[in-house]
Scaffold this motif. Structure first.
Motif, PDB file in Angstrom:
ATOM      1  N   THR A   5      46.916  36.738  87.580  1.00  0.00           N
ATOM      2  CA  THR A   5      48.154  37.382  87.219  1.00  0.00           C
ATOM      3  C   THR A   5      47.535  38.169  85.878  1.00  0.00           C
ATOM      4  O   THR A   5      46.861  37.630  84.963  1.00  0.00           O
ATOM      5  CB  THR A   5      49.025  36.629  86.594  1.00  0.00           C
ATOM      6  N   TYR A   6      47.919  39.406  85.501  1.00  0.00           N
ATOM      7  CA  TYR A   6      47.643  40.418  84.460  1.00  0.00           C
ATOM      8  C   TYR A   6      48.782  40.803  83.929  1.00  0.00           C
ATOM      9  O   TYR A   6      49.914  40.973  84.527  1.00  0.00           O
ATOM     10  CB  TYR A   6      46.534  41.482  84.884  1.00  0.00           C
ATOM     11  N   PHE A   7      48.833  40.891  82.650  1.00  0.00           N
ATOM     12  CA  PHE A   7      50.094  41.273  81.954  1.00  0.00           C
ATOM     13  C   PHE A   7      49.730  42.687  80.949  1.00  0.00           C
ATOM     14  O   PHE A   7      48.682  42.672  80.552  1.00  0.00           O
ATOM     15  CB  PHE A   7      50.481  40.215  80.923  1.00  0.00           C
ATOM     16  N   VAL A   8      50.894  43.443  80.936  1.00  0.00           N
ATOM     17  CA  VAL A   8      51.140  44.443  80.117  1.00  0.00           C
ATOM     18  C   VAL A   8      51.794  44.098  79.535  1.00  0.00           C
ATOM     19  O   VAL A   8      53.176  43.640  79.602  1.00  0.00           O
ATOM     20  CB  VAL A   8      51.325  45.669  80.541  1.00  0.00           C
ATOM     21  N   THR A  17      59.268  48.650  63.436  1.00  0.00           N
ATOM     22  CA  THR A  17      58.888  49.734  62.935  1.00  0.00           C
ATOM     23  C   THR A  17      57.569  50.338  63.675  1.00  0.00           C
ATOM     24  O   THR A  17      57.029  51.603  63.994  1.00  0.00           O
ATOM     25  CB  THR A  17      58.754  50.001  61.541  1.00  0.00           C
ATOM     26  N   VAL A  18      56.688  49.122  64.333  1.00  0.00           N
ATOM     27  CA  VAL A  18      55.696  49.707  64.834  1.00  0.00           C
ATOM     28  C   VAL A  18      55.626  48.913  66.275  1.00  0.00           C
ATOM     29  O   VAL A  18      55.918  47.735  66.417  1.00  0.00           O
ATOM     30  CB  VAL A  18      54.249  48.859  63.999  1.00  0.00           C
ATOM     31  N   LEU A  19      54.997  49.717  67.072  1.00  0.00           N
ATOM     32  CA  LEU A  19      54.843  49.250  68.769  1.00  0.00           C
ATOM     33  C   LEU A  19      53.332  49.102  69.084  1.00  0.00           C
ATOM     34  O   LEU A  19      52.722  50.266  68.612  1.00  0.00           O
ATOM     35  CB  LEU A  19      55.675  50.217  69.499  1.00  0.00           C
ATOM     36  N   TYR A  20      52.945  48.084  69.743  1.00  0.00           N
ATOM     37  CA  TYR A  20      51.659  48.011  70.092  1.00  0.00           C
ATOM     38  C   TYR A  20      51.455  47.586  71.825  1.00  0.00           C
ATOM     39  O   TYR A  20      52.134  46.822  71.907  1.00  0.00           O
ATOM     40  CB  TYR A  20      50.922  46.931  69.220  1.00  0.00           C
ATOM     41  N   THR A  21      51.022  48.365  72.261  1.00  0.00           N
ATOM     42  CA  THR A  21      50.884  48.116  73.909  1.00  0.00           C
ATOM     43  C   THR A  21      49.391  47.608  74.126  1.00  0.00           C
ATOM     44  O   THR A  21      48.411  48.144  73.764  1.00  0.00           O
ATOM     45  CB  THR A  21      51.016  49.220  74.685  1.00  0.00           C
ATOM     46  N   GLY A  22      49.470  46.144  74.995  1.00  0.00           N
ATOM     47  CA  GLY A  22      48.262  45.931  75.420  1.00  0.00           C
ATOM     48  C   GLY A  22      48.091  45.235  76.873  1.00  0.00           C
ATOM     49  O   GLY A  22      49.217  45.307  77.675  1.00  0.00           O
ATOM     50  N   VAL A  23      46.901  44.906  77.301  1.00  0.00           N
ATOM     51  CA  VAL A  23      46.788  44.152  78.459  1.00  0.00           C
ATOM     52  C   VAL A  23      46.078  42.995  78.605  1.00  0.00           C
ATOM     53  O   VAL A  23      45.062  42.778  77.493  1.00  0.00           O
ATOM     54  CB  VAL A  23      46.145  45.121  79.638  1.00  0.00           C
ATOM     55  N   THR A  24      46.209  41.980  79.201  1.00  0.00           N
ATOM     56  CA  THR A  24      45.402  40.846  79.205  1.00  0.00           C
ATOM     57  C   THR A  24      45.548  39.977  80.576  1.00  0.00           C
ATOM     58  O   THR A  24      46.579  40.017  81.280  1.00  0.00           O
ATOM     59  CB  THR A  24      46.070  39.833  78.192  1.00  0.00           C
ATOM     60  N   ASP A  25      44.874  39.078  80.618  1.00  0.00           N
ATOM     61  CA  ASP A  25      45.103  37.871  81.852  1.00  0.00           C
ATOM     62  C   ASP A  25      45.608  36.679  81.341  1.00  0.00           C
ATOM     63  O   ASP A  25      45.959  35.851  82.185  1.00  0.00           O
ATOM     64  CB  ASP A  25      43.346  37.779  82.443  1.00  0.00           C
ATOM     65  N   ASP A  26      45.838  36.426  80.240  1.00  0.00           N
ATOM     66  CA  ASP A  26      46.444  35.235  79.462  1.00  0.00           C
ATOM     67  C   ASP A  26      47.345  35.506  78.473  1.00  0.00           C
ATOM     68  O   ASP A  26      46.990  35.546  77.327  1.00  0.00           O
ATOM     69  CB  ASP A  26      45.375  34.399  78.783  1.00  0.00           C
ATOM     70  N   GLU A  55      55.199  42.904  81.507  1.00  0.00           N
ATOM     71  CA  GLU A  55      55.197  43.025  82.996  1.00  0.00           C
ATOM     72  C   GLU A  55      53.994  42.260  83.602  1.00  0.00           C
ATOM     73  O   GLU A  55      53.066  42.134  82.949  1.00  0.00           O
ATOM     74  CB  GLU A  55      54.863  44.580  83.177  1.00  0.00           C
ATOM     75  N   SER A  56      54.153  41.980  84.935  1.00  0.00           N
ATOM     76  CA  SER A  56      52.949  41.088  85.398  1.00  0.00           C
ATOM     77  C   SER A  56      52.490  42.198  86.706  1.00  0.00           C
ATOM     78  O   SER A  56      53.276  42.721  87.133  1.00  0.00           O
ATOM     79  CB  SER A  56      53.386  39.616  85.769  1.00  0.00           C
ATOM     80  N   PHE A  57      51.102  41.758  87.075  1.00  0.00           N
ATOM     81  CA  PHE A  57      50.404  42.434  87.988  1.00  0.00           C
ATOM     82  C   PHE A  57      49.573  41.511  88.735  1.00  0.00           C
ATOM     83  O   PHE A  57      49.052  40.615  88.005  1.00  0.00           O
ATOM     84  CB  PHE A  57      49.761  43.818  87.398  1.00  0.00           C
ATOM     85  N   LYS A  61      43.594  46.809  87.905  1.00  0.00           N
ATOM     86  CA  LYS A  61      43.618  48.085  87.803  1.00  0.00           C
ATOM     87  C   LYS A  61      44.792  48.809  87.866  1.00  0.00           C
ATOM     88  O   LYS A  61      45.024  49.448  87.022  1.00  0.00           O
ATOM     89  CB  LYS A  61      42.880  48.398  89.171  1.00  0.00           C
ATOM     90  N   GLU A  62      45.858  48.111  88.549  1.00  0.00           N
ATOM     91  CA  GLU A  62      47.207  48.378  88.396  1.00  0.00           C
ATOM     92  C   GLU A  62      47.766  48.128  86.618  1.00  0.00           C
ATOM     93  O   GLU A  62      48.578  49.138  86.222  1.00  0.00           O
ATOM     94  CB  GLU A  62      48.241  47.627  89.029  1.00  0.00           C
ATOM     95  N   ALA A  63      47.411  47.051  86.280  1.00  0.00           N
ATOM     96  CA  ALA A  63      47.815  46.395  84.850  1.00  0.00           C
ATOM     97  C   ALA A  63      47.099  47.642  83.951  1.00  0.00           C
ATOM     98  O   ALA A  63      47.915  48.037  83.124  1.00  0.00           O
ATOM     99  CB  ALA A  63      47.365  45.269  84.461  1.00  0.00           C
ATOM    100  N   ILE A  64      46.061  47.913  84.063  1.00  0.00           N
ATOM    101  CA  ILE A  64      45.048  48.913  83.088  1.00  0.00           C
ATOM    102  C   ILE A  64      45.866  50.281  83.351  1.00  0.00           C
ATOM    103  O   ILE A  64      46.162  51.015  82.466  1.00  0.00           O
ATOM    104  CB  ILE A  64      43.648  48.599  83.334  1.00  0.00           C
ATOM    105  N   THR A  65      46.161  50.482  84.409  1.00  0.00           N
ATOM    106  CA  THR A  65      46.835  52.110  84.689  1.00  0.00           C
ATOM    107  C   THR A  65      48.059  52.159  83.976  1.00  0.00           C
ATOM    108  O   THR A  65      48.476  52.933  83.304  1.00  0.00           O
ATOM    109  CB  THR A  65      46.690  52.383  86.147  1.00  0.00           C
ATOM    110  N   ARG A  66      48.928  50.843  84.122  1.00  0.00           N
ATOM    111  CA  ARG A  66      50.304  50.999  83.414  1.00  0.00           C
ATOM    112  C   ARG A  66      50.065  50.721  81.899  1.00  0.00           C
ATOM    113  O   ARG A  66      50.773  51.680  81.370  1.00  0.00           O
ATOM    114  CB  ARG A  66      51.060  49.546  84.171  1.00  0.00           C
ATOM    115  N   GLU A  67      49.004  50.169  81.396  1.00  0.00           N
ATOM    116  CA  GLU A  67      49.066  50.190  79.974  1.00  0.00           C
ATOM    117  C   GLU A  67      48.689  51.531  79.503  1.00  0.00           C
ATOM    118  O   GLU A  67      49.487  51.870  78.410  1.00  0.00           O
ATOM    119  CB  GLU A  67      47.985  49.169  79.761  1.00  0.00           C
ATOM    120  N   LYS A  68      47.824  52.132  79.995  1.00  0.00           N
ATOM    121  CA  LYS A  68      47.655  53.654  79.687  1.00  0.00           C
ATOM    122  C   LYS A  68      48.702  54.230  79.705  1.00  0.00           C
ATOM    123  O   LYS A  68      48.851  55.394  78.769  1.00  0.00           O
ATOM    124  CB  LYS A  68      46.253  54.058  80.577  1.00  0.00           C
ATOM    125  N   ARG A  69      49.660  54.250  80.728  1.00  0.00           N
ATOM    126  CA  ARG A  69      50.794  55.145  81.011  1.00  0.00           C
ATOM    127  C   ARG A  69      51.590  54.990  79.838  1.00  0.00           C
ATOM    128  O   ARG A  69      52.361  55.744  79.015  1.00  0.00           O
ATOM    129  CB  ARG A  69      51.370  55.093  82.087  1.00  0.00           C
TER     130      ARG A  69
END
Length: 96
Positions: A5-8, A17-26, A55-57, A61-69
Motif C-alpha cells: 500500500t502506498y499513500f499520498v 498556512t502551508v500545505l505539503y504533499t508527499g508520497v510514501t509506503d509507510d 489516499e491509499s493506492f 506508479k499511480e500514487a506518484i502520478t497522483r502526488e504530482k497532480r
C-alpha cells in the motif's frame, strides 16, 4: 496495513498556512518523521507536521502520478479536497 500500500498525503502547519504533499509506503512512519523533524528540509523549516489528508493506492506508479497532480493543483482546490475528507482539519496521525 498491506505491505503493498502506498499513500499520498497532505500535511499542514498549526496555523494552516502551508500545505505539503508527499508520497510514501509507510504513512505512520513518514508522518512521525515529519513530526520529529528527522529529515531537514521544507517541512522542518515551516513546521509542517499535521496530517490532514491521505489516499491509499496499491500501485506505486499511480500514487506518484497522483502526488504530482496534487502538487500542481491550486491551493483552493487542495483546501476543497481536505474539507471534503477532513472538514475540521484535525491531525489524523493518531487515527492511522
Amino acid at each position: 496495513m498491506n505491505p503493498n500500500t502506498y499513500f499520498v498525503y497532505i500535511l499542514t502547519n498549526k496555523n494552516k498556512t502551508v500545505l505539503y504533499t508527499g508520497v510514501t509506503d509507510d504513512l505512520k512512519r513518514r508522518v512521525y518523521e515529519h513530526k520529529t523533524k528527522i529529515n531537514k528540509g521544507f517541512t522542518d523549516k515551516y513546521n509542517v507536521d499535521c496530517l490532514v489528508y491521505f489516499e491509499s493506492f496499491s500501485d506505486i506508479k499511480e500514487a506518484i502520478t497522483r502526488e504530482k497532480r496534487l502538487k500542481d493543483w491550486r491551493r483552493e482546490w487542495k483546501e476543497k479536497l481536505i474539507n471534503q475528507f477532513n472538514p475540521e482539519w484535525r491531525d489524523l496521525f493518531e487515527e492511522i
